[in-house]
Design a protein around this motif. Structure first.
Motif, PDB file in Angstrom:
ATOM      1  N   VAL A 176       0.848  -1.188   0.000  1.00 48.52           N
ATOM      2  CA  VAL A 176       0.000   0.000   0.000  1.00 48.52           C
ATOM      3  C   VAL A 176       0.886   1.241   0.000  1.00 48.52           C
ATOM      4  CG1 VAL A 176      -1.853   1.241   1.167  1.00 48.52           C
ATOM      5  CG2 VAL A 176      -1.740  -1.264   1.334  1.00 48.52           C
ATOM      6  N   GLY A 177       0.743   2.083  -1.021  1.00 54.20           N
ATOM      7  CA  GLY A 177       1.512   3.323  -1.051  1.00 54.20           C
ATOM      8  C   GLY A 177       2.125   3.579  -2.408  1.00 54.20           C
ATOM      9  N   GLY A 178       2.022   4.832  -2.874  1.00 54.79           N
ATOM     10  CA  GLY A 178       2.493   5.190  -4.203  1.00 54.79           C
ATOM     11  C   GLY A 178       3.782   5.977  -4.236  1.00 54.79           C
ATOM     12  N   GLY A 179       4.529   5.996  -3.132  1.00 47.75           N
ATOM     13  CA  GLY A 179       5.790   6.725  -3.097  1.00 47.75           C
ATOM     14  C   GLY A 179       6.965   5.888  -3.548  1.00 47.75           C
ATOM     15  N   ALA A 180       8.156   6.476  -3.477  1.00 45.38           N
ATOM     16  CA  ALA A 180       9.364   5.800  -3.939  1.00 45.38           C
ATOM     17  C   ALA A 180       9.641   4.536  -3.140  1.00 45.38           C
ATOM     18  CB  ALA A 180      10.550   6.756  -3.858  1.00 45.38           C
ATOM     19  N   SER A 181       9.458   4.592  -1.814  1.00 46.93           N
ATOM     20  CA  SER A 181       9.719   3.410  -0.993  1.00 46.93           C
ATOM     21  C   SER A 181       8.767   2.279  -1.343  1.00 46.93           C
ATOM     22  CB  SER A 181       9.598   3.751   0.493  1.00 46.93           C
ATOM     23  OG  SER A 181      10.599   4.654   0.889  1.00 46.93           O
ATOM     24  N   GLY A 182       7.488   2.608  -1.542  1.00 47.31           N
ATOM     25  CA  GLY A 182       6.520   1.587  -1.889  1.00 47.31           C
ATOM     26  C   GLY A 182       6.884   0.870  -3.178  1.00 47.31           C
ATOM     27  N   ARG A 202      -4.016   7.490  -4.641  1.00 46.68           N
ATOM     28  CA  ARG A 202      -4.127   8.278  -5.866  1.00 46.68           C
ATOM     29  C   ARG A 202      -3.398   7.547  -6.997  1.00 46.68           C
ATOM     30  NH1 ARG A 202      -2.044  12.095  -2.228  1.00 46.68           N
ATOM     31  NH2 ARG A 202      -3.561  13.568  -1.380  1.00 46.68           N
ATOM     32  N   PRO A 203      -3.787   7.781  -8.241  1.00 51.75           N
ATOM     33  CA  PRO A 203      -3.026   7.203  -9.351  1.00 51.75           C
ATOM     34  C   PRO A 203      -1.582   7.684  -9.294  1.00 51.75           C
ATOM     35  CG  PRO A 203      -5.131   8.066 -10.131  1.00 51.75           C
ATOM     36  CD  PRO A 203      -4.983   8.533  -8.710  1.00 51.75           C
ATOM     37  N   ARG A 250      10.624  -2.545 -16.867  1.00 56.22           N
ATOM     38  CA  ARG A 250      10.513  -4.009 -16.944  1.00 56.22           C
ATOM     39  C   ARG A 250       9.367  -4.502 -16.072  1.00 56.22           C
ATOM     40  NH1 ARG A 250      16.233  -3.563 -16.591  1.00 56.22           N
ATOM     41  NH2 ARG A 250      16.152  -4.119 -14.373  1.00 56.22           N
ATOM     42  N   ALA A 251       9.247  -3.912 -14.862  1.00 59.70           N
ATOM     43  CA  ALA A 251       8.172  -4.326 -13.962  1.00 59.70           C
ATOM     44  C   ALA A 251       6.806  -3.988 -14.551  1.00 59.70           C
ATOM     45  CB  ALA A 251       8.344  -3.639 -12.609  1.00 59.70           C
ATOM     46  N   ARG A 252       6.711  -2.855 -15.235  1.00 63.19           N
ATOM     47  CA  ARG A 252       5.440  -2.474 -15.843  1.00 63.19           C
ATOM     48  C   ARG A 252       5.046  -3.438 -16.955  1.00 63.19           C
ATOM     49  NH1 ARG A 252       4.376   3.748 -17.541  1.00 63.19           N
ATOM     50  NH2 ARG A 252       5.858   3.284 -19.195  1.00 63.19           N
ATOM     51  N   GLU A 253       6.038  -3.901 -17.727  1.00 64.46           N
ATOM     52  CA  GLU A 253       5.760  -4.870 -18.784  1.00 64.46           C
ATOM     53  C   GLU A 253       5.245  -6.188 -18.205  1.00 64.46           C
ATOM     54  OE1 GLU A 253       9.390  -5.242 -20.908  1.00 64.46           O
ATOM     55  OE2 GLU A 253       9.222  -3.281 -21.898  1.00 64.46           O
ATOM     56  N   LYS A 254       5.718  -6.540 -17.001  1.00 63.35           N
ATOM     57  CA  LYS A 254       5.289  -7.783 -16.364  1.00 63.35           C
ATOM     58  C   LYS A 254       3.967  -7.634 -15.607  1.00 63.35           C
ATOM     59  CE  LYS A 254      10.053  -9.375 -15.583  1.00 63.35           C
ATOM     60  NZ  LYS A 254      11.056  -9.727 -14.531  1.00 63.35           N
ATOM     61  N   GLY A 255       3.444  -6.420 -15.535  1.00 64.18           N
ATOM     62  CA  GLY A 255       2.196  -6.196 -14.824  1.00 64.18           C
ATOM     63  C   GLY A 255       2.352  -5.941 -13.343  1.00 64.18           C
ATOM     64  N   ILE A 256       3.574  -5.868 -12.858  1.00 60.93           N
ATOM     65  CA  ILE A 256       3.813  -5.665 -11.430  1.00 60.93           C
ATOM     66  C   ILE A 256       3.320  -4.286 -10.987  1.00 60.93           C
ATOM     67  CG2 ILE A 256       5.630  -5.452  -9.663  1.00 60.93           C
ATOM     68  CD1 ILE A 256       7.239  -7.506 -11.317  1.00 60.93           C
ATOM     69  N   LEU A 257       3.388  -3.309 -11.892  1.00 61.92           N
ATOM     70  CA  LEU A 257       2.973  -1.948 -11.564  1.00 61.92           C
ATOM     71  C   LEU A 257       1.524  -1.663 -11.954  1.00 61.92           C
ATOM     72  CD1 LEU A 257       6.160   0.131 -12.466  1.00 61.92           C
ATOM     73  CD2 LEU A 257       5.410  -0.672 -10.231  1.00 61.92           C
ATOM     74  N   ASP A 258       0.756  -2.711 -12.181  1.00 60.53           N
ATOM     75  CA  ASP A 258      -0.675  -2.515 -12.411  1.00 60.53           C
ATOM     76  C   ASP A 258      -1.323  -2.181 -11.068  1.00 60.53           C
ATOM     77  OD1 ASP A 258      -0.281  -3.112 -15.027  1.00 60.53           O
ATOM     78  OD2 ASP A 258      -1.064  -5.152 -14.927  1.00 60.53           O
ATOM     79  N   ARG A 259      -1.684  -0.938 -10.911  1.00 62.71           N
ATOM     80  CA  ARG A 259      -2.127  -0.416  -9.617  1.00 62.71           C
ATOM     81  C   ARG A 259      -3.632  -0.525  -9.460  1.00 62.71           C
ATOM     82  NH1 ARG A 259      -5.806   4.189  -9.354  1.00 62.71           N
ATOM     83  NH2 ARG A 259      -5.721   4.911  -7.192  1.00 62.71           N
ATOM     84  N   LEU A 260      -4.077  -0.816  -8.236  1.00 62.57           N
ATOM     85  CA  LEU A 260      -5.496  -0.809  -7.898  1.00 62.57           C
ATOM     86  C   LEU A 260      -5.789   0.366  -6.960  1.00 62.57           C
ATOM     87  CD1 LEU A 260      -6.171  -4.602  -7.163  1.00 62.57           C
ATOM     88  CD2 LEU A 260      -6.775  -3.297  -9.223  1.00 62.57           C
ATOM     89  N   PRO A 261      -7.003   0.927  -7.010  1.00 64.37           N
ATOM     90  CA  PRO A 261      -7.356   1.994  -6.057  1.00 64.37           C
ATOM     91  C   PRO A 261      -7.480   1.429  -4.650  1.00 64.37           C
ATOM     92  CG  PRO A 261      -9.273   1.329  -7.312  1.00 64.37           C
ATOM     93  CD  PRO A 261      -8.105   0.610  -7.928  1.00 64.37           C
ATOM     94  N   MET A 262      -7.546   2.307  -3.662  1.00 69.58           N
ATOM     95  CA  MET A 262      -7.612   1.870  -2.273  1.00 69.58           C
ATOM     96  C   MET A 262      -8.839   0.988  -2.025  1.00 69.58           C
ATOM     97  SD  MET A 262      -5.085   2.422  -0.349  1.00 69.58           S
ATOM     98  CE  MET A 262      -5.895   1.829   1.115  1.00 69.58           C
TER      99      MET A 262
END
Length: 365
Positions: A176-182, A202-203, A250-262
């Motif tokens: 949970v979290g959209g910052g750099a650490s997350g 947030r997106p 690379r992570a986005r291509e694998k779907g790892i960065l497919d984000r869901l809302p809260m």
């Protein structure tokens, strides 16, 4: 130790050490003119508590402390930042004879009867004519509250407790979290976990290309406006967006960065949304940031209705004796360096204009 000084500095991270350096340059002597109090067990500020997988090469925007470079021998990109930076801070404290007093926990800062400030700590009380607060945020992890949180049968932890990716091997993890650490946590955990789900309020905003001086000034100006209004500060990093690195692509291509809302609520075995969607999980990692560690300043009543301390430059608008460095627009390594210099300049002007008052011994064990 003389417990009556001109300036007390609370915190020995980048901001506190920068302030101490500039105090020495301005003619204040450690132990008599100023004292640095630090609650950490050793030099290094919050860096000594960072997770082992955060190597120095992954650190974003680390700037040298004033007056001493971090050498290439020390700055091995493959070494944990929790080793590199504390070793550098240790060398720095010794080189400039800053005599940091630790471990000391500051419990409260109050007005004294003679116009001075009383800094109450676990080791007694210091009296000072001015205060530089450089306590950062690491001690105030922010844990959001959601319905059903107490029913979750898995593990919940915060970035401040993140042990590295190995602890999540074979687990189903919600980050949970959209910052750099997350994002850093997510990318590491995805390599070993049974599955990951990324949830943000947030997106996320991804930034392509270099981050130049103009964008940097705009980001700092946004944070400065908040603190002048007395609103809780946001970090400069939080308004600059996420740099779209090769690893993230690379992570986005694998779907790892497919984000869901809260999600709406937490269930015993996962999280649920209002539309009926449910994701099962063994672990929820809250990469939800930190708040300024300023509770010890409460007796001075510096907070505004918006919840923050209104600051002009580094000085608290409600009390010119109190300066905050590493707060709001100076909550970055380069910002902390500049803020330390600015705070000392203003404090020296204040103390020169106002002669010291007679002082009774303030120390109490």
């Amino acid at each position: 130790m003389n417990n009556s000084v001109d300036v007390v500095v609370i915190g020995a991270g980048q901001a506190g050490l920068s302030a101490a350096y500039h105090l020495r340059r301005a003619g204040y002597e450690p132990g008599t003119g100023f004292v640095v109090l630090d609650h950490a067990p050793a030099p290094g500020g919050a860096w000594q508590f960072r997770w082992p997988s955060l190597t120095y090469g992954k650190v974003h925007g680390m700037y040298d402390l004033p007056g001493m470079r971090l050498t290439t021998d020390e700055a091995d990109a493959e070494r944990p930042s929790s080793e590199v930076i504390p070793a550098y801070f240790t060398r720095y404290e010794h080189a400039f004879d800053l005599r940091v007093v630790r471990p000391v926990h500051v419990t409260a800062v109050r007005d004294g009867d003679d116009g001075r400030l009383l800094v109450e700590t676990s080791a007694g009380t210091w009296s000072a004519r001015a205060l530089i607060n450089a306590t950062g945020t690491w001690d105030r992890p922010f844990w959001p509250r959601y319905p059903g949180q107490e029913t979750f049968r898995g593990r919940q932890l915060h970035t401040a407790q993140y042990p590295g990716p190995e602890a999540f091997a074979g687990r189903r993890v919600i980050v949970v979290g959209g910052g750099a650490s997350g994002v850093q946590h997510l990318l590491e955990i995805a390599e070993v976990a049974a599955g990951t789900t990324w949830v943000t309020r947030r997106p996320p905003v991804f930034r392509e290309g270099p981050f130049g001086e103009v964008q940097g000034r705009e980001a700092v100006a946004m944070v400065e406006q908040r603190v002048r209004q007395g609103l809780p500060p946001r970090s400069v990093v939080s308004v600059t967006g996420l740099p779209l690195t090769e690893a993230m692509l690379r992570a986005r291509e694998k779907g790892i960065l497919d984000r869901l809302p809260m999600f709406e609520r937490i269930t015993p075995d996962g999280v649920a949304w209002a539309d009926g969607r449910h994701v099962e999980a063994d672990t929820i990692l809250w990469a939800t940031g930190f708040r300024a560690a300023i509770d010890h300043l409460a007796p001075l009543r510096l907070r505004e209705q918006g919840g923050g301390i209104a600051v002009e430059g580094t000085g608290a608008i409600r009390d010119p004796r109190v300066h905050l460095v590493g707060y709001g627009p100076s909550a970055s390594t380069v910002g902390a360096n500049r803020a330390g210099r600015a705070a000392v300049r203003d404090i020296k002007a204040l103390l020169t204009a106002a002669p010291a008052s007679p002082l009774a011994p303030a120390y109490s064990s």
